[in-house]
Scaffold this active site. Structure first.
Site, PDB file in Angstrom:
ATOM      1  N   HIS A 180      -0.142  -0.101  -9.454  1.00  0.00           N
ATOM      2  CA  HIS A 180      -1.576  -1.010  -9.008  1.00  0.00           C
ATOM      3  C   HIS A 180      -2.065  -2.188  -9.425  1.00  0.00           C
ATOM      4  O   HIS A 180      -3.012  -2.493 -10.003  1.00  0.00           O
ATOM      5  CB  HIS A 180      -2.244  -0.442  -8.534  1.00  0.00           C
ATOM      6  CG  HIS A 180      -2.881  -1.094  -7.081  1.00  0.00           C
ATOM      7  ND1 HIS A 180      -3.570   0.562  -6.005  1.00  0.00           N
ATOM      8  CD2 HIS A 180      -3.179  -2.439  -6.829  1.00  0.00           C
ATOM      9  CE1 HIS A 180      -3.855  -0.711  -4.965  1.00  0.00           C
ATOM     10  NE2 HIS A 180      -3.485  -2.058  -5.266  1.00  0.00           N
ATOM     11  N   ARG A 209       0.248  -1.431  -0.062  1.00  0.00           N
ATOM     12  CA  ARG A 209      -0.108  -0.280   0.386  1.00  0.00           C
ATOM     13  C   ARG A 209       1.064   1.500   0.053  1.00  0.00           C
ATOM     14  O   ARG A 209       1.633   1.068   0.245  1.00  0.00           O
ATOM     15  CB  ARG A 209      -1.081   0.348   1.065  1.00  0.00           C
ATOM     16  CG  ARG A 209      -2.060  -0.903   1.045  1.00  0.00           C
ATOM     17  CD  ARG A 209      -2.843  -0.178   0.084  1.00  0.00           C
ATOM     18  NE  ARG A 209      -4.097  -1.260   0.061  1.00  0.00           N
ATOM     19  CZ  ARG A 209      -4.539  -2.201  -1.136  1.00  0.00           C
ATOM     20  NH1 ARG A 209      -3.700  -2.128  -1.628  1.00  0.00           N
ATOM     21  NH2 ARG A 209      -5.667  -2.706  -1.324  1.00  0.00           N
ATOM     22  N   GLU A 215      -3.241   7.730  -5.481  1.00  0.00           N
ATOM     23  CA  GLU A 215      -3.126   7.243  -6.579  1.00  0.00           C
ATOM     24  C   GLU A 215      -4.917   7.294  -7.969  1.00  0.00           C
ATOM     25  O   GLU A 215      -5.603   7.617  -6.934  1.00  0.00           O
ATOM     26  CB  GLU A 215      -3.596   5.268  -6.141  1.00  0.00           C
ATOM     27  CG  GLU A 215      -2.582   4.755  -5.961  1.00  0.00           C
ATOM     28  CD  GLU A 215      -2.578   3.495  -5.916  1.00  0.00           C
ATOM     29  OE1 GLU A 215      -3.756   2.364  -6.352  1.00  0.00           O
ATOM     30  OE2 GLU A 215      -1.951   2.452  -4.746  1.00  0.00           O
TER      31      GLU A 215
HETATM   32  N1  LIG Z   1      -0.300  -4.645  -5.208  1.00  0.00           N
HETATM   33  C1  LIG Z   1      -1.783  -5.024  -4.713  1.00  0.00           C
HETATM   34  O1  LIG Z   1      -2.615  -5.022  -6.252  1.00  0.00           O
HETATM   35  C2  LIG Z   1      -2.299  -5.588  -3.385  1.00  0.00           C
HETATM   36  C3  LIG Z   1      -2.974  -7.093  -3.798  1.00  0.00           C
HETATM   37  C4  LIG Z   1      -3.383  -7.581  -3.005  1.00  0.00           C
HETATM   38  C5  LIG Z   1      -2.563  -6.995  -1.496  1.00  0.00           C
HETATM   39  N2  LIG Z   1      -1.940  -6.245  -1.127  1.00  0.00           N
HETATM   40  C6  LIG Z   1      -1.557  -5.480  -0.064  1.00  0.00           C
HETATM   41  O2  LIG Z   1      -0.823  -6.243   0.385  1.00  0.00           O
HETATM   42  C7  LIG Z   1      -0.134  -6.385   1.703  1.00  0.00           C
HETATM   43  C8  LIG Z   1      -0.484  -8.194   2.160  1.00  0.00           C
HETATM   44  O3  LIG Z   1      -1.710  -8.857   2.035  1.00  0.00           O
HETATM   45  P1  LIG Z   1      -1.908  -9.928   2.599  1.00  0.00           P
HETATM   46  O4  LIG Z   1      -2.499  -9.962   1.826  1.00  0.00           O
HETATM   47  O5  LIG Z   1      -0.562 -10.687   2.904  1.00  0.00           O
HETATM   48  O6  LIG Z   1      -2.155  -9.423   4.293  1.00  0.00           O
HETATM   49  P2  LIG Z   1      -2.276 -10.170   5.494  1.00  0.00           P
HETATM   50  O7  LIG Z   1      -2.802  -9.632   6.366  1.00  0.00           O
HETATM   51  O8  LIG Z   1      -1.461 -11.750   5.091  1.00  0.00           O
HETATM   52  O9  LIG Z   1      -0.425 -10.316   5.849  1.00  0.00           O
HETATM   53  C9  LIG Z   1      -0.181  -8.685   6.808  1.00  0.00           C
HETATM   54  C10 LIG Z   1       0.322  -8.580   7.515  1.00  0.00           C
HETATM   55  O10 LIG Z   1       0.936  -7.714   7.818  1.00  0.00           O
HETATM   56  C11 LIG Z   1       1.580  -7.758   9.477  1.00  0.00           C
HETATM   57  N3  LIG Z   1       1.845  -6.497  10.034  1.00  0.00           N
HETATM   58  C12 LIG Z   1       1.291  -5.892  10.848  1.00  0.00           C
HETATM   59  N4  LIG Z   1       1.217  -4.689  11.169  1.00  0.00           N
HETATM   60  C13 LIG Z   1       3.113  -4.607  11.366  1.00  0.00           C
HETATM   61  C14 LIG Z   1       4.103  -4.588  11.582  1.00  0.00           C
HETATM   62  N5  LIG Z   1       3.081  -2.975  12.173  1.00  0.00           N
HETATM   63  N6  LIG Z   1       4.994  -4.424  11.261  1.00  0.00           N
HETATM   64  C15 LIG Z   1       5.789  -5.662  10.494  1.00  0.00           C
HETATM   65  N7  LIG Z   1       3.592  -6.888  10.105  1.00  0.00           N
HETATM   66  C16 LIG Z   1       2.765  -6.229  10.483  1.00  0.00           C
HETATM   67  C17 LIG Z   1       0.113  -8.616  10.058  1.00  0.00           C
HETATM   68  O11 LIG Z   1       0.710  -9.664  11.061  1.00  0.00           O
HETATM   69  C18 LIG Z   1      -0.067  -9.621   9.186  1.00  0.00           C
HETATM   70  O12 LIG Z   1       0.857 -10.734   9.056  1.00  0.00           O
HETATM   71  C19 LIG Z   1      -2.095  -5.717   2.342  1.00  0.00           C
HETATM   72  O13 LIG Z   1      -2.007  -4.127   2.242  1.00  0.00           O
HETATM   73  C20 LIG Z   1      -2.590  -5.620   1.161  1.00  0.00           C
HETATM   74  O14 LIG Z   1      -3.741  -4.247   1.286  1.00  0.00           O
HETATM   75  C21 LIG Z   1      -1.714  -5.550  -2.575  1.00  0.00           C
HETATM   76  O1  LIG Z   2      -8.561  -4.729  -6.494  1.00  0.00           O
HETATM   77  C1  LIG Z   2      -7.189  -4.690  -7.189  1.00  0.00           C
HETATM   78  O2  LIG Z   2      -6.553  -4.590  -8.072  1.00  0.00           O
HETATM   79  C2  LIG Z   2      -6.142  -4.250  -5.946  1.00  0.00           C
HETATM   80  C3  LIG Z   2      -6.849  -5.408  -4.864  1.00  0.00           C
HETATM   81  C4  LIG Z   2      -5.349  -4.821  -4.204  1.00  0.00           C
HETATM   82  O3  LIG Z   2      -4.807  -3.869  -3.543  1.00  0.00           O
HETATM   83  C5  LIG Z   2      -5.552  -5.755  -2.463  1.00  0.00           C
HETATM   84  O4  LIG Z   2      -5.431  -5.228  -1.625  1.00  0.00           O
HETATM   85  O5  LIG Z   2      -6.296  -6.723  -3.054  1.00  0.00           O
END
Ligand SMILES: NC(=O)c1ccc[n+]([C@@H]2O[C@H](COP(=O)([O-])OP(=O)(O)OC[C@H]3O[C@@H](n4cnc5c(N)ncnc54)[C@H](O)[C@@H]3O)[C@@H](O)[C@H]2O)c1
Ligand SMILES: O=C(O)CC[C@@H](O)C(=O)O
Length: 527
Positions: free
Chosen positions: A279, A232, A261
Site C-alpha cells: 500500500h 483498494r 491488509e
Molecule cells: N494505493 C494508495 O495508496 C491510494 C492512494 C490514493 C488513492 N487511492 C484509492 O484510489 C482510488 C481512486 O482515487 P481517486 O482520487 O482517483 O478517486 P476519485 O473519486 O477521483 O475517482 C474515483 C472514480 O471512480 C468512479 N467510479 C465509481 N464507481 C465506479 C464503477 N462502478 N465503475 C467505474 N468507475 C466508478 C467514480 O465515478 C470516480 O470518477 C480510491 O479507491 C482511493 O481510495 C489509493
Molecule cells: O495513507 C496512505 O498511505 C494510503 C492513502 C490511500 O490509500 C488513500 O486512499 O488516500
C-alpha cells in the site's frame, strides 16, 4: 484551546499549521491500540488519521468532544462514516494531495509488470543471470483499460497517452466530450475486457465496486492481460484473480492493495506472476506533505468556524455562496425552532420551498440548519448540521425540498410546511435589508415579526378589544411587550397574534389568557 490527536504517522512539516497554532494543542500518538484510542479520544476535538487507524462506531461512541476527523488521504473506508455523521462529526479528506504519487506508482507497477522488473531483480540478486524467462512486452500500441476515470484514473490516462497506448476509460460519469478532450475512448466494462492488454482500476471500494473484477469478468478478458490495482483491495476478487492466473488468462498482476491488509497467508503474495507493494501508492515525501497540509488547514478552518472544502459527510459551500446564505442559516434555524413549537403532534414530513434569489444557490446547508433548529428544541446539543438530516430519518421524519417561483415579492423566501398526523403547520421567512430575518407568514396568516428570543403566539377570533385584553393582562403580570403583530384572513374570522415579549408567560398567566373570550390558544415560543 482545541486538542487534536494524530494517531497515524503523518508528515510533521505537513501539520506545521496546527503545531504553530496557539488555538490548538497537537498530540502525536501513533501506536495506540483500539482500546487505548477509546480511552484517550474523549479528550479530543480533532483526530487526524491515515489508513492505519480504524475509526469504528465504538471509538466514535467514546468521542464525546470530537468535531472533526481529518483523513490524510483519499479513501475514507477506514472510518465509519455513518457513525461519524450520527455523532455530528465532520469527516474531511485530502483528495488531491496524493493523486500524482498514486498515479506514478500505478505507472511504475504497469511498467514493472510489462518488463518483469521485480522478478528479474530477485533472480539476479539470487545469483542467476536469466534473460530468457523475463522477456517482456512494450506498452506502445497496447490497449490500456482504465476502470474509474476520476483524479487518479485521468492522470494515468495522460501518461499512457505519452507512452502511445490506446486508452479505453470507463466511469459512470465519463461523457464522450470529456473522453475526447483527454484523447481516450469512452467504453464500458465489456469493451475493456474484450480489448485491453492492461487493465487498471481506480474506483473507490463501495458496494457497487466490491468484486467488480470477478470470475465472470476474467472470463471475458484477453488471454495474457496484465492487471493493476493501486486503488483498494476488494475491487478485484482475489480468489478469482488467482484462478485467472492459473488458467493463463492473467499474465501478470500488480497489487498495491489487498482485501486484508497486511495480507496474511495470501496465496497471491509470493506467486511469481504477481508483483506486490505494501500500500505504497501515496507513500512519497511530496504526497505525505500535501495531504497533511490539506487536512491540517481543513481542521483549523472547521475548529475556527471558517469555510472548508473537502468534507465527505457535508456539502461544500464556496466563500461567496456562504456570505450570501449565512443570514439565511439563522432565519432557517429560527423557523425550525418556531415550527416545532407550533406543531401539536410529531411532524412526519417537512416540505421546504426556496424562492427568489435562493434558487440560484445550493441551499442544502440552509435545509440542514432548518432541520437542526427543529430537532434541537427537543434533542438539544447533540444535533448539528452534520447529523441533523440523518437524525431526522432515524425519527421517521422525511423531508423534501423544492425551488419555486412563488417569492411573493420578497427577494429570497423560505417557506416550510410540517405535516403531522392531524394537520399541517406552515411558516415563511425572508431577510429584510438592514433589519435581518423576518417571519412573514405563519399558518397562512401574513405577519411581520423578527424571530427574537421569546415570542407569544395566540390564536383568536377577530373581534374588537382582544389586543387591549392581552396588553392589560400581560401588563398586570409585568410582562413587557416589545412588538405585536396581528394577522387575519377576513374581518371577524380566525386570526393570530404574535408578540415579542421580554419574559415567558407562566402556566398561570397562560391559563388566564385562555379565559379571555375569543382567545382559543396561547403558546410561549422560545427561540
Ligand atoms: N494505493 C494508495 O495508496 C491510494 C492512494 C490514493 C488513492 N487511492 C484509492 O484510489 C482510488 C481512486 O482515487 P481517486 O482520487 O482517483 O478517486 P476519485 O473519486 O477521483 O475517482 C474515483 C472514480 O471512480 C468512479 N467510479 C465509481 N464507481 C465506479 C464503477 N462502478 N465503475 C467505474 N468507475 C466508478 C467514480 O465515478 C470516480 O470518477 C480510491 O479507491 C482511493 O481510495 C489509493
Ligand atoms: O495513507 C496512505 O498511505 C494510503 C492513502 C490511500 O490509500 C488513500 O486512499 O488516500
Amino acid at each position: 484551546m482545541f486538542k487534536v490527536l494524530v494517531s497515524d504517522p503523518i508528515s510533521e512539516d505537513g501539520i506545521r499549521a496546527l503545531l504553530d497554532s496557539d488555538q490548538v494543542q497537537v498530540d502525536q500518538k501513533t501506536d495506540l491500540s483500539p482500546e487505548a484510542l477509546k480511552e484517550t479520544i474523549p479528550e479530543y476535538d480533532g483526530l487526524i488519521v491515515r489508513s492505519q487507524t480504524k475509526v469504528t462506531k465504538e471509538i466514535l461512541e467514546c468521542a464525546t468532544k470530537l468535531k472533526v476527523i481529518g483523513r490524510a488521504g483519499v479513501g475514507v473506508d477506514t472510518i465509519d462514516l455513518e457513525a461519524a455523521t450520527e455523532h455530528g462529526v465532520i469527516v474531511v479528506n485530502a483528495p488531491n494531495g496524493n493523486t500524482i504519487s498514486t498515479c506514478e506508482h500505478t505507472f511504475a507497477m504497469l511498467m514493472a509488470s510489462a518488463r518483469n522488473i521485480p522478478q528479474a531483480h530477485k533472480t539476479l540478486t539470487e545469483g542467476n543471470w536469466d534473460r530468457k524467462t523475463y522477456k517482456g512486452v512494450e506498452l506502445k500500441g497496447k490497449t490500456l483499460g482504465i476502470v474509474g476515470m476520476g483524479r487518479i484514473g485521468t492522470e494515468v490516462s495522460k501518461r499512457a497517452k505519452a507512452f502511445q497506448m490506446n486508452v479505453i476509460g470507463y466511469d459512470p460519469f465519463l461523457t464522450e466530450e470529456r473522453a475526447s478532450q483527454i484523447g481516450i475512448q469512452k467504453g464500458d466494462l465489456d469493451k475493456i475486457y474484450e480489448n485491453a492488454d492492461f487493465i487498471t482500476v481506480h474506483t473507490p471500494l463501495i458496494k457497487e465496486t466490491h468484486h467488480l473484477i470477478n470470475k465472470s469478468a476474467f472470463q471475458k478478458m484477453k488471454k495474457g492481460v496484465r492487471i493493476v490495482n493501486c486503488a483498494r483491495g476488494g475491487i478485484i476478487d482475489e480468489t478469482a484473480l488467482l484462478e485467472a492466473i492459473d488458467e493463463g488468462i492473467v499474465a501478470r498482476a500488480a497489487l498495491d492493495v489487498f482485501e486484508e491488509e497486511p495480507p496474511t497467508d495470501n496465496p497471491l503474495v509470493g506467486k511469481p506472476e504477481v508483483i506486490v507493494t505494501p500500500h505504497l501508492g501515496a507513500s512519497t515525501s511530496e504526497a505525505q506533505l500535501y495531504v497533511a497540509e490539506d487536512v491540517s488547514q481543513e481542521i483549523l478552518n472547521i475548529l475556527s468556524d471558517q469555510p472548508f472544502q473537502n468534507a465527505v459527510n457535508m456539502p461544500a459551500v464556496n466563500d461567496e455562496t456562504r456570505k450570501i446564505l449565512e443570514p439565511y442559516y439563522l432565519l432557517s434555524e429560527k423557523l425550525g425552532e418556531m415550527m416545532i413549537q407550533l406543531a401539536k403532534q410529531p411532524p412526519r414530513h417537512i416540505k421546504i420551498s426556496y424562492a427568489g434569489t435562493l434558487t440560484d444557490f445550493n441551499t442544502e446547508l440552509v435545509t440542514r440548519t432548518f432541520v437542526k433548529g427543529l430537532l434541537s428544541h427537543y434533542l438539544g446539543e447533540k444535533v448539528n448540521i452534520v447529523n441533523a438530516t440523518h437524525l431526522a430519518k432515524q425519527y421517521g421524519l422525511s423531508y423534501s425540498v423544492e425551488n419555486t417561483t412563488a417569492s411573493l415579492g420578497y427577494s429570497g423566501l423560505i417557506s416550510v410546511t410540517l405535516t403531522t398526523d392531524e394537520g399541517e403547520y406552515s411558516a415563511a421567512g425572508t431577510l429584510f435589508d438592514g433589519l435581518g430575518p423576518r417571519i412573514v407568514h405563519v399558518n397562512q396568516y401574513t405577519i411581520d415579526i423578527a424571530p427574537t428570543d421569546r415570542l407569544l403566539y395566540i390564536q383568536h377570533t377577530d373581534v374588537p378589544g382582544i389586543i387591549g385584553h392581552v396588553g392589560s393582562l400581560l401588563g398586570k403580570h409585568e410582562i413587557n411587550i416589545a412588538t405585536m403583530q396581528v394577522g387575519r384572513k377576513q374581518v371577524g374570522g380566525q386570526a393570530i397574534m404574535m408578540l415579542t415579549i421580554d419574559k415567558a408567560l407562566s402556566e398561570e398567566v397562560l391559563g388566564e389568557l385562555l379565559q379571555v373570550d375569543h382567545i382559543h390558544s396561547a403558546k410561549n415560543i422560545d427561540l
